[in-house]
Design an enzyme around this catalytic site. Structure first.
Site, short mmCIF file in Angstrom:
data_model
loop_
_atom_site.label_atom_id
_atom_site.label_comp_id
_atom_site.label_asym_id
_atom_site.label_seq_id
_atom_site.Cartn_x
_atom_site.Cartn_y
_atom_site.Cartn_z
N SER A 99 0.86 -1.19 0.00
CA SER A 99 0.00 0.00 0.00
C SER A 99 0.90 1.23 0.00
CB SER A 99 -0.92 0.02 1.23
OG SER A 99 -1.84 -1.04 1.15
N LYS A 174 -7.22 1.77 -2.95
CA LYS A 174 -6.78 1.31 -1.62
C LYS A 174 -6.78 2.46 -0.63
CE LYS A 174 -5.27 -1.16 1.74
NZ LYS A 174 -4.02 -1.93 1.79
N LYS A 242 0.34 5.74 8.11
CA LYS A 242 0.94 5.96 6.80
C LYS A 242 -0.14 6.08 5.72
CE LYS A 242 1.90 2.48 4.56
NZ LYS A 242 1.23 1.59 3.57
#
Length: 296
Positions: A99, A174, A242
């Protein structure tokens, strides 16, 4: 000899280990590399081949899959004299399932093209349980022909597999997924504290909520975490922090307002600053408890 493509797997963490093992069970020849010896031992025990470096792992591979924490790690394994692009053979397919930022994926695809290496971005959703059970959602960006070539591999790893558009599209979807998941966990955490302070039977309440419009995959997957205060990481707060940075930056770039997402991003950051970064993201409950006066 197997007609299945030979696979190099880079990154054998919480997600990468069970995913690579599912490919081995399906008959794929998997050679893996990671930095932790115990993860390499696990791969070998599952029937995979251990490589001492990225270069060694990818040299004879038809398909290279990377599953590492963030953009800097993807760049570290992809570029440079010992990286994927310099050592994979022309025509190989690099599937990055990490990701990362959409732009990192776009740049990687362009760099791969210069080396004759095809690239897909294919991040996943479903957490450790989804990886173990091979029921992940896989959102893919890249050329349709490459997606179709990789489809049997994806079908071994997941249940919902969708090509979302050109390079970077998988990462954009995502990012949206991580936004929804974080907001959902935060709402569930707030409901848990509200219910407990009201004296309601929490297990019964979560059961009935899960059967109605408030039900969600998040509530189903994380209910026991809330009930048991079990925050063993399936997906760490550090990583969700993140990801919230990725979606916040990407939204700013396209002019999309994320008012609720921005608040939850700050709550995730706060939890991390209080030392809970290595806990599962269901530990957002701890942040709500602190705000509600509990000592946790």
């Amino acid at each position: 000899m197997s007609a299945l493509p030979k696979i190099a797997w880079i990154g054998l963490g919480i997600m990468g280990s069970p995913m690579s093992e599912n490919l081995i069970k399906a008959g794929y020849d998997v050679t893996g590399h990671t930095l932790e010896q115990e993860k390499l031992d696990r791969l070998a025990a599952a029937g995979g081949t251990v490589a001492g470096s990225v270069a060694e792992a990818v040299r004879d591979a038809d398909v290279i899959i990377t599953m590492v924490p963030a953009s800097p790690q993807v760049e570290a394994v992809a570029y440079g004299p010992d990286g994927v692009l310099e050592n994979a053979r022309p025509g190989a397919l690099l599937i990055d399932m990490s990701s990362i930022t959409p732009q990192t994926s776009i740049d990687l695809a362009a760099a791969g093209r210069e080396k004759g290496i095809r690239v897909l971005d294919a991040p996943v959703s479903g957490g450790e349980a989804g990886a173990v059970e091979a029921v992940l959602s896989i959102m893919v960006g890249g050329d349709r022909a490459d997606f179709e070539y990789a489809q049997p591999i994806f079908e071994t790893l997941g249940r919902t597999i969708v090509r979302c558009g050109p390079h970077g599209s998988g990462q954009t979807v995502k990012a949206a997924n991580q936004l929804i998941v974080a907001v959902n966990i935060q709402a569930c955490a707030e409901a848990v504290v509200f219910l407990e302070k009201s004296g309601v039977d929490l297990r019964a309440a979560l059961d009935v909520l899960g059967g109605g419009l408030a039900g969600s995959t998040v509530l189903t997957r994380k209910k026991d975490n809330f009930l048991r205060r079990d925050f063993k990481p399936g997906f760490r707060i550090d990583l969700h922090h993140k990801d919230m940075g990725i979606v916040t930056d990407a939204a700013r770039a396209v002019g999309a307002a994320l008012p609720v997402g921005a608040v939850v991003a700050q709550l995730v950051a706060s939890l991390r600053a209080q030392g809970d970064g290595d806990l599962d993201h269901s530990a957002l409950l701890r942040g709500v408890e602190r705000l509600s006066g509990a000592q946790v």
